[in-house]
Scaffold this motif. Structure first.
Motif: not given
Length: 237
Positions: A28, A32, A34, A36-37, A80, A87, A91, A140-141
């Motif tokens: 993930q 993607n 997001t 958080h990422d 999430s 979530r 995100t 979101n990405n």
């Protein structure tokens, strides 16, 4: 000399630590990006960089920081997945930028998304005329998803009332880099005898093959070491 050796080992440790963390957090993070990422990637990179090149901070402290941050990020990811409300906060949620062919200026301003960026994103999807767009959604990405108006959509077999051919199989790689993949043969019901027979029809052997794959339609696609191109268009020197 001692400092160079220390940095060498710390850099190797930082690399393998990030590799393990990436495996723990899952694909993930890679696919993607997001909110958080993004935060996770930036922070982990900063900690790993200090672990590799900053001898003023002791390694155990940085490793502890990596562990704590990894556990925290993993816990947030699990939360999430289990909670839709969490979530949405972590995100974010998709934003509609074009609805029924109309650009939603307020949503554009809220997402800090300029008209130039929208036009560029549409061109990247081979859309040069806004008239073709029914809906455009900012995911979101950060990627733009587009639904064209019916007159501009691709024609499908269903539209032409053509009966489909049923389920399509997954391509099976049989030879890669000249190496026969025995597991793929046995797991997919492909015999070595069949492969050798197909190669004999082309007056070739397994040793001549660089890449071989059984495609979705069941046919064998082959690439040989000797391609037989007298004048390749582009040849790396």
């Amino acid at each position: 000399m001692h400092e160079y050796i220390t940095i060498l080992f710390r850099t190797i440790a930082a690399f393998f630590a990030l590799l393990v963390i990436a495996r723990i957090l899952g694909k993930q993070v890679l696919s993607n990006m997001t909110f958080h990422d993004f935060v996770t990637g930036i922070t982990l990179g900063a900690i790993a960089a200090n672990l590799a090149f900053n001898p003023k901070i002791e390694s155990p402290y940085l490793l502890l920081s990596l562990v704590v941050f990894t556990v925290t990020s993993f816990a947030i990811a699990v939360l999430s997945i289990r909670s839709r409300k969490a979530r949405k906060w972590i995100t974010g949620s998709p934003a509609i930028l074009i609805e029924n062919g109309k650009i939603l200026e307020q949503n554009m301003k809220h997402e800090k998304y300029s008209l130039d960026t929208l036009i560029q994103s549409l061109r990247e999807k081979d859309i040069f005329d806004l008239e073709e767009v029914e809906y455009a959604v900012l995911e979101n990405n950060g990627k733009l998803s587009v639904l064209k108006k019916p007159p501009y959509r691709n024609v499908t077999q269903k539209d032409l009332h053509i009966k489909g051919q049923g389920a399509v199989g997954f391509p099976v790689e049989l030879i890669m880099d000249g190496q026969l993949i025995e597991n793929n043969l046995s797991n997919n019901g492909v015999s070595r005898r069949w492969l050798e027979a197909e190669l004999e029809k082309r007056e070739k052997s397994i040793a001549d093959v660089f890449y071989a794959v059984k495609s979705t339609n069941g046919k064998l696609m082959l690439d040989f070491y000797e391609d037989g191109l007298k004048q390749p268009i582009d040849k790396e020197s």
